[in-house]
Scaffold this motif. Structure first.
Motif, PDB file in Angstrom:
ATOM      1  N   ASN A 102       2.296   1.049  11.186  1.00 50.12           N
ATOM      2  CA  ASN A 102       2.961   1.652  10.175  1.00 50.12           C
ATOM      3  C   ASN A 102       1.947   2.669   9.225  1.00 50.12           C
ATOM      4  O   ASN A 102       2.057   2.605   8.522  1.00 50.12           O
ATOM      5  N   CYS A 119       1.742   5.380   4.826  1.00 49.81           N
ATOM      6  CA  CYS A 119       1.455   4.242   5.088  1.00 49.81           C
ATOM      7  C   CYS A 119       3.154   3.347   4.722  1.00 49.81           C
ATOM      8  O   CYS A 119       3.822   3.882   3.931  1.00 49.81           O
ATOM      9  N   TYR A 154      12.272   6.143   7.837  1.00 43.14           N
ATOM     10  CA  TYR A 154      11.584   5.525   7.499  1.00 43.14           C
ATOM     11  C   TYR A 154      11.071   6.231   5.631  1.00 43.14           C
ATOM     12  O   TYR A 154      10.338   5.968   5.349  1.00 43.14           O
TER      13      TYR A 154
END
Length: 147
Positions: free
Chosen positions: A44, A59, A121
């Motif tokens: 992550n 992150c 993401y």
């Protein structure tokens, strides 16, 4: 005598055409524009590299938010540069030796990075590199200029 010279020129031309055209380290790391990598031990955690020599750390928080890693008490270096095809400098002139590098993996000292193939993401604002964003790259609120 003349035939030996011609033969030598042909052999030399052959070897020059067979020269290894391996990509340069900076092309692999930033993909010709910008590229995100993630750490093997911390999937992550992301490292951003671009062609301007900028490096950022990000992150995904526990709440799922994509965010820049900031340490208020410690100013992190936001630059990188290759020394040669086996060494890069990051984090305040610390040399990292590249043990393995290809389009998918970088092994630096004892750290392994893998290329991020799916940017789902990463918000679009963090993927900009053109125009005014060439200085800030959409990262943070202050202008950071690479010297």
């Amino acid at each position: 005598m003349r035939s030996n010279y011609i033969l030598m020129m042909i052999v030399l031309a052959f070897f020059m055409s067979c020269e290894n055209k391996a990509p340069h380290i900076e092309d692999v790391i930033c993909g010709g524009n910008f590229r995100y990598w993630y750490k093997q031990g911390a999937p992550n955690r992301y490292h951003y590299f671009d062609v301007n020599g900028r490096k950022e750390n990000f992150c995904i928080s526990r709440s799922g938010e994509f965010m820049e890693i900031l340490m208020p008490d410690f100013e992190m270096s936001t630059t990188w540069k290759p020394i040669n095809d086996s060494t890069i400098i990051m984090y305040y002139d610390i040399e990292y030796h590249v043990k393995i590098i290809n389009k998918e993996t970088i092994v630096l000292n004892d750290d392994t990075l893998h290329v991020l193939k799916d940017y789902k993401y990463i918000p679009k604002d963090y993927q900009k590199l053109l125009g005014d964003d060439i200085v800030t790259g959409g990262f943070g609120k202050q202008n950071r200029i690479i010297k």
